[in-house]
Design an enzyme around this catalytic site. Structure first.
Site: not given
Ligand code: IVH
Length: 721
Positions: A113, A147, A149, A151, A259, A347, A441, A444, A464, A470
């Protein structure tokens, strides 16, 4: 879920951390702190594990990312202070273990992560930390990529000799789920890599995501089909990828950005940017907002640029990822615990907007809770049109003093339901009156009251008192019964339940299972109704039939007993094994001082409140009738004891007196692991009493009933496996 509210947990944590910061050389003092920290750590970790399961396995989180992050930080703060707590975990795992339904895939290189940062200064600190670690002088150039992130959910794609051979989800970071068949249906993922320089073994990693427009269209279709809508594009992408039937995935518009990478027989480049270029040449989409920066100022400028573009992108992003560009430097920097030292995620704050509060509508829950919902003038927040937002409860409306007609600020934190932050006072229309919360309520007309608990505190929720009369509560209970983690009956979603209830066809759970039989004799057949056809009715009946057998924990959860959510349902199922056993104890537990109540109370994780709620449920004649009718149609499958071969499996054990070699909690957990049932008091049903020094009345009672009594040492000897 968790017993303490997040606020209670926070102040508790502050207390523990604060008491730890005072310098003290006394070992005993640290030991006492450690004990407290251990308990707090166990509690927060359990909470976190539960949220992990909801997020990773069920694609249905109940807390926002920000709340999850704060929970994670609290766990990490404790682990930073007491490293022994972190070691208690077998491995620093990310997320939850994979759901059972897919084959498991062990990642050749773990999918870890990213650490998070929120403030601009933290971006500067990140760069400074990297430089410090590498011993780089300030004037030496350091390239860092930035780059978006994305979602969505991360996925690892394994190519051998250029052919896609396996695709896996992240799972817990070490082991994911095999989603190869599903991934093959995603058009943006090549089955064969392009170009001359493709390594023999080439694992490409990236994000599977859904656009916001596709997410909204999919939710429309979900509602039409009587299925629960997804909370956000990320959940809908996850839910779409993790379908057992890949023909369903094929119909879902999923996309992919590459990525990162896992195992590579050769590296096509020596920098992050070079790798991204290689992925592009292999035939992948890479994010066009990926750029190279040489200072924290440049990183922040790019972060701002991406934030400005955020709403217009068409897909959800929740920040910007910074990565050291040079792969040799990445290797030198390495990892700390579960995240790379060479990368971090900066973030974005939650997305906000202002709009007009048109009305406050009161919704009713299955326990009769009156919940205020803000009806808003539609407004786009981060590319998603928002028309409703939560106002939590009566006090919250009062505190914020939001009035109908006000211009209000709302926030969408990338998840679940947006929140109303407060009114924009200088835009308040003349004559706007403070909101008066209804005392009856709306469904009812019964009185709606705020309960006062034993400590004299007034409940935040108004309920209620109409109970069975109800209709709104009855509909909500049915919806809960059919919900995803309960009976999960395909084709019987909220809309259909409302329809059937309004027509008097389904008034109680058992009615669902007699629907087909009654339909045969009915003049107004289901298939002739608007919105139904012969096929959908046939499928509905088949889906209902498929649920005539159901795991015990789901059955208990579906009953909607107050305070019995999924976790407690699982605890009860594990403890009692059969529904009959739970019912018997539930009935006998009405007396607060009964042994049955003590038994409920003694189940790990179940306390007074839950025990009382279970007893109250079985005390209600109506509930007994509903159960009788339901059990005539449905069989809850007994839950297997975890270990059946141990010498104490299936036995009921009572621990009494002081235990010297283990804590009460440890003793209980060990007994349960070995398949024993742990009770709080001695009865004729007790098989074994483990007595330590100071054992009193329980020991006497054991002797009176002629029950075997052993010492703690004997227990340990007997249970040593
Ligand atoms: S790099 C060792 N690049 O974020 C790290 N992760 O919090 C490799 N994610 O599990 C991850 N965009 O699901 C990387 N441009 C990006 C990303 C990205 C989304 C997510 C990914 C990862 C999570 C980590």
């Amino acid at each position: 879920m968790g017993s303490a509210s997040p606020l209670q947990s926070v102040s508790r944590l502050r207390y523990i951390l604060a008491s730890m910061t005072e310098p003290s050389s006394e070992k005993t003092r640290r030991a006492a702190c450690l004990e407290e920290a251990r308990a707090e750590h166990a509690k927060l970790s359990a909470e976190r594990a539960e949220h992990d399961i909801r997020y990773h396995q069920q694609d249905a989180p109940v807390i926002s990312d920000a709340e999850y992050d704060s929970l994670r930080r609290r766990v990490e703060a404790l682990e930073a202070r007491f490293p022994e707590l972190a070691k208690a975990e077998p491995e620093a795992k990310v997320g939850a273990a994979p759901a059972e339904k897919f084959a498991k895939v062990r990642h050749a290189v773990p999918m870890l992560s990213l650490g998070n940062i929120f403030a601009e200064e933290e971006a500067e600190e990140f760069v400074a930390r990297v430089r410090r670690f590498l011993g780089m002088p300030a004037e030496a150039p350091l390239a860092i990529t930035a780059e978006p992130k994305i979602d969505g959910l991360s996925c690892s794609l394994r190519y051998e000799n250029g052919e896609l051979v396996q695709a896996a989800t992240r799972g817990d970071g070490y082991e994911g789920e095999d989603v190869t068949a599903n991934v093959r249906t995603i058009r943006e993922i090549p089955h064969r890599l392009k170009g001359e320089n493709v390594p023999d073994i080439c694992e490409i990693r990236g994000e599977v995501y859904m656009t916001k427009a596709d997410f909204m269209a999919l939710n429309e279709r979900q509602l039409e089909a009587g299925k629960p809508p997804f909370a956000n594009p990320r959940n809908s992408a996850a839910g779409s990828l993790r379908q057992l039937d890949s023909s369903i995935t094929a119909k879902r518009p999923l996309h992919f950005f590459a990525y990162a990478w896992g195992e590579m027989s050769e590296m096509p480049a020596s920098t992050q940017m070079g790798m991204i270029a290689a992925f592009k040449s292999f035939g992948f989409n890479v994010n066009p907002f990926t750029t190279l920066c040489y200072s924290s100022e440049e990183l922040l400028a790019h972060w701002r640029l991406i934030e400005e573009e955020r709403a217009a992108l068409g897909y959800d992003i929740d920040g910007v990822v910074y990565k050291v560009d040079d792969l040799d430097l990445q290797r030198r920097l390495g990892f700390v615990s579960r995240a790379p030292r060479w990368a971090t995620a900066h973030k974005f704050p939650a997305e906000k907007a202002t709009t007009i509060l048109r009305d406050i509508e009161i919704q009713l829950g299955r326990t009769g809770a009156l919940t205020p919902v803000a009806r808003l003038e539609p407004v786009t927040v981060g590319g998603v049109v928002v028309t409703n937002a939560t106002l939590h409860n009566e006090d919250e409306i009062g505190r914020k003093d939001v009035r109908i007609g006000d211009t209000v600020t709302i926030q969408r934190a990338g998840d679940v339901i947006p929140q109303v932050l407060g009114p924009v006072l200088d835009k308040r229309p003349k004559g706007a009156k403070p909101y008066v919360f209804p005392e009856h309520c709306p469904a009812c007309g019964s009185a709606a009251v705020r309960e006062i608990d034993a400590k004299g505190e007034v409940d935040a929720v108004r309920r209620c008192t109409g109970g069975l009369i109800c209709p709104a509560q009855s509909i909500e209970r049915l919806k809960h019964f059919c919900s995803r983690n309960a009976f999960d009956i395909e084709g019987l979603g909220d809309r259909q339940i409302e329809l059937f209830h309004n027509d008097g066809l389904v008034m109680s759970p058992a009615d669902i299972f007699t629907l087909e039989e009654r339909d045969k004799g009915s003049l107004k057949k289901l298939k002739d109704r608007e919105g139904f056809g012969a096929t959908s009715v046939k499928n509905l009946f088949a889906a209902i039939d498929a649920r005539r057998k159901i795991p015990l924990n789901r059955f208990i959860f579906a009953l909607g007993i107050r305070h019995v959510g999924e976790t407690n349902a699982r605890r009860l199922a594990r403890h009692f094994h059969t529904f009959e056993a739970l019912r018997e104890i539930g009935r006998a537990a009405q007396d607060e001082n009964s042994e049955a109540r003590a038994e409920l109370n003694a189940i790990e994780g179940v306390g007074d409140v839950v025990a009382e709620a279970v007893a109250d449920f079985f005390a209600e004649k109506h509930n007994e009738d509903v159960l009788d009718a339901l059990l005539a149609e449905v069989t809850p499958e007994p839950m297997e004891a975890m270990v059946t071969t141990s010498p104490v499996a299936g036995k009921t054990v009572v621990f009494t007196g002081a235990l010297e070699r283990m804590t009460r909690e440890e003793a209980k957990a060990q007994a349960e692991r070995l398949g024993a049932k742990v009770a709080g008091s001695v009865s004729k049903k007790t098989d074994l009493v483990v007595a330590g020094p100071g054992a009193g009345s329980k020991l006497a009672k054991a002797e009176q009933f002629n029950i075997e009594v052993i010492s703690e040492d004997e227990w340990l000897a007997r249970t040593a496996v």
